[in-house]
Scaffold this active site. Structure first.
Site, PDB file in Angstrom:
ATOM      1  N   GLU A  57       1.316 -11.342   6.648  1.00 35.97           N
ATOM      2  CA  GLU A  57       2.059 -10.187   6.154  1.00 35.97           C
ATOM      3  C   GLU A  57       2.016 -10.278   4.631  1.00 35.97           C
ATOM      4  O   GLU A  57       2.559 -11.214   4.059  1.00 35.97           O
ATOM      5  CB  GLU A  57       3.499 -10.363   6.668  1.00 35.97           C
ATOM      6  CG  GLU A  57       4.351  -9.154   6.714  1.00 35.97           C
ATOM      7  CD  GLU A  57       5.774  -9.519   7.130  1.00 35.97           C
ATOM      8  OE1 GLU A  57       6.683  -9.181   6.378  1.00 35.97           O
ATOM      9  OE2 GLU A  57       5.986 -10.136   8.190  1.00 35.97           O
ATOM     10  N   ASP A  68      15.488  -7.423   0.686  1.00 34.88           N
ATOM     11  CA  ASP A  68      15.142  -8.796   0.329  1.00 34.88           C
ATOM     12  C   ASP A  68      16.280  -9.528  -0.356  1.00 34.88           C
ATOM     13  O   ASP A  68      16.997  -8.971  -1.187  1.00 34.88           O
ATOM     14  CB  ASP A  68      13.895  -8.812  -0.558  1.00 34.88           C
ATOM     15  CG  ASP A  68      12.643  -8.544   0.253  1.00 34.88           C
ATOM     16  OD1 ASP A  68      12.438  -9.267   1.248  1.00 34.88           O
ATOM     17  OD2 ASP A  68      11.900  -7.614  -0.083  1.00 34.88           O
TER      18      ASP A  68
END
Lengths: 275, 427
Positions: A57, A68
């Protein structure tokens, strides 16, 4: 696959089927493009495959990464300050796809909107990419991407969360191709002491919603956690735990070595999961 | 099968409805023409649906409207008055200028209108904790105030840069019992405070309501915050009619995210004769790149959950905005404004820092009112618009300006701008 996307063969699904035939979950590893620089991130991703990651990824650095946690935020801010461009992602995809592992691009939606959804799909496919993971794009808003991904034979990995309703699990399972990304807990990326107990139930519910393959991410950082998740999920997604050695290393080579060690450990974890 | 048919089949969702004419009845969200929607992590969808459902129920419940009205009468200080400002109007080409005095509300700005409604909704949702982002601190102070009033735990995210620029508001929020978290990522301003608030919400959504401060963000925030601010224009429209016997020719308001502007514009959307003008923060000038004029200098994209105009580079990375006004220093804008701009129903123009500060100074000296620097952008717009009207012989025009906040919080910035604390300025 269910839905109307059965005519597109998913490279990621083929890899997940192969690991399933080996009696184990796949290990899916995330790294941001451009950390510490573009070439070093490509080398790190290739090292990750050598050390046992089955699916890669690659993250497109973005100025406002709301899914995040602090570690990946820091890496991405560094990458952007170093001048990484969206087009660098294409070069990274090409270089990493040469290893033979499926390469998914993890991207927040605005860089794709800006590039042009159709153009981005075309260029990712031309670079040998397998598809996109889109943390802030829900299927309800994805009409243009559903169309472009069909046209270019790309996987489209959408997320589900412990808060997702039965109806939304089913909607997401129908829209997804490759796998459905089950967020193990409510929260953002980062390592955690334990993977949420919600994760196993969410995987089961998502399968009941029609998903053939479900991988689990958020908070997996140890071989034990990988083994635990690998018992019930088709794949174990690891991000922050792989980025950390790169952030903490003083040289790119040292970071790569540290990363390879963590990858080998977790790859062992997914191989012991089902006894 | 076309892509759209295919998408519809995948999702079993109806086709998007064509936008149709721009009227007050058209914009219910989630879409305003091509703008709006929900570009957020799936983890937030249930909470947004829950909020949307509860808000729809509340809208249909007379008890909700009654309670909000009671609070506005007995706590906010509504209706806010209008003030005609003839001495200031001399600097606006001699047209009539009328201010809507949101600066006189409790907590000092229009933000309280929205926050009290969302605090009532938080209670209805059975949640005990609220979070909010703040730029200038006005929305943070309003949220902390409502949290104290309603006995809710309150955490405010504020860019570290803004906590420095608006230190007094940080102290106010803490006096009111809120936790203020300085955000140290990205540009350390409002956009990063929103990112951090969204991260908190993704993590704590079961117990926490996000009291969003403006008409941006994912559905239902743009429509809900608009409805809660709409009272500004509803009152002002009648007040101007009562005072002048007619509708204003122009309604002007500053636009950051755009909540005070939508609040005063919305009641006039169906009045075709009324020009709606939004004044964006032009910073050092749009041509310098150091500005926050999203509709003037931005392009469509996705930020903070909605498709709208935003300041972005060619890769879609958000560009940091610049403005002397922390409350307008935001690289995005609410989707309804993008719709009003692209349909031409409203027009938007930039006001530089220097132009805003000149209007700030003039209102202080001519009318004895110290405006917020945000609102000073609207005042500077009125100066331009009035002079333009006068130049075309329309000296009988009536300009309604939303004075969205008071300038107490800006005294330090203004003192520095005008060098008031050295010997030269003190004369």
């Amino acid at each position: 696959m269910t839905g109307t996307s059965h005519e597109v063969a998913s490279r990621t699904a083929a890899t997940l089927d192969r690991t399933a035939a080996e009696g184990r979950a796949a290990l899916v590893g995330y790294l941001p493009v451009g950390f510490p620089d573009v070439d070093a991130s490509i080398e790190a991703a290739r090292a990750m495959v050598d050390a046992g990651v089955d699916v890669v990824e690659l993250g497109v650095p973005y100025s406002d990464p709301v899914m995040d946690g602090p570690l990946i935020q820091r890496a991405v801010e560094h990458a952007l300050a170093g001048g990484v461009r969206v087009r660098d992602t294409l070069r990274a995809v090409e270089a990493v796809a040469a290893t033979g592992a499926p390469v998914l691009v993890m991207t927040y939606w605005n860089p794709v909107v800006r590039y042009g959804v159709e153009a981005f799909a075309r260029d990712i496919a031309a670079a040998g990419g397998a598809g996109l993971i889109t943390p802030d794009l829900i299927p309800d808003e994805a009409g243009e991407w559903l169309e472009a991904s069909d046209r270019h034979g790309l996987d489209r990995v959408f997320l589900v969360a412990p808060s997702s309703t039965t109806e939304r699990l089913s909607l997401t399972a129908r829209a997804a191709r490759g796998f459905v990304y089950a967020a193990s807990t409510m929260g953002v990326t980062g390592t955690r002491a334990s993977v949420g107990a919600d994760a196993e139930r969410l995987v089961a519910d998502t399968r009941r919603g029609g998903a053939e393959r479900v991988c689990v991410g958020l908070g997996v950082s140890t071989a034990e956690q990988a083994a635990e998740v690998g018992r019930y999920a088709d794949g174990v997604i690891v991000g922050s735990a792989f980025v950390r050695p790169l952030v903490e290393a003083s040289t790119a080579a040292e970071g790569r070595d540290g990363l390879a060690e963590v990858v080998r450990d977790l790859a062992e974890g997914v191989r012991t999961a089902r006894g | 099968m076309t892509g759209r048919e295919q998408a519809a089949q995948h999702l079993a969702e109806p086709e998007p409805v064509e936008p149709g004419p721009v009227t007050s009845e058209a914009g219910f969200g989630p879409y305003f023409g091509d703008f709006g929607g929900r570009f957020v992590p799936e983890a937030l969808i249930e909470a947004l649906d829950e909020l949307d459902t509860e808000y729809s129920k509340a809208k249909a419940d007379p008890a909700f409207a009654d309670e909000l009205l009671r609070l506005h009468r007995t706590y906010t200080g509504r209706p806010s008055i209008i003030t005609e400002v003839p001495r200031f109007a001399e600097h606006c080409g001699g047209v009539r200028v009328i201010l809507k005095r949101e600066d006189l509300n409790h907590t000092g700005s229009h933000k309280i209108n929205n926050v009290l409604g969302q605090a009532l909704l938080t209670k209805r949702l059975g949640k005990k904790r609220v979070i909010a982002e703040t730029g200038a601190g006005q929305h943070g102070v309003a949220t902390a105030t409502a949290a104290a009033l309603f006995d809710l735990d309150c955490t405010i995210y504020m860019g570290e840069e803004d906590t420095r620029r608006q230190a007094l508001n940080v102290a106010r929020m803490r006096l009111l019992g809120a936790t203020v978290v300085p955000v140290t990522t990205g540009s350390r301003t409002l956009k990063d405070a929103i990112n951090e608030a969204l991260r908190d919400w993704v993590t704590n959504v079961g117990t926490t309501n996000y009291v969003f401060g403006t008409v941006a963000g994912p559905h239902p925030f743009p429509a809900m915050v608009r409805d809660l601010q709409r009272i500004i224009g509803v009152e002002a429209r009648q007040q101007v009619l009562d005072l002048t016997g007619r509708l204003p020719d122009v309604v002007a308001a500053c636009v950051g995210g755009g909540s005070n502007a939508i609040g005063i514009f919305h009641a006039f959307l169906d009045d075709a004769s009324v020009r709606l003008v939004g004044l964006e923060a032009g910073g050092d000038g749009v041509d310098t790149g150091r500005h926050a004029a999203t509709l003037t200098g931005g392009a469509p994209g996705v930020l903070h959950g909605a498709r709208s105009y935003l300041l972005q580079d060619e890769d879609g990375q958000t560009i940091e905005s610049h403005s002397i006004s922390a409350g307008l220093d935001y690289p995005g804008v609410g989707p309804e404004h993008s719709w009003l701009a692209t349909t031409g129903r409203a027009e938007y123009r930039p006001i530089t820092d220097a132009q805003a500060m000149e209007a700030f100074r003039l209102l202080c000296r001519t009318e004895g009112i110290i405006p917020a620097i945000e609102s000073s952008h609207a005042l500077a717009g009125a100066m331009q618009l009035g002079r333009e009207a006068a130049a075309e012989g329309r000296t009988d025009e009536v300009l309604l300006v939303n004075l969205s906040g008071r300038g107490d919080k800006d005294v330090e910035t203004a003192a520095s701008w005008f060098s008031l604390l050295d010997e030269e300025g003190s004369r």
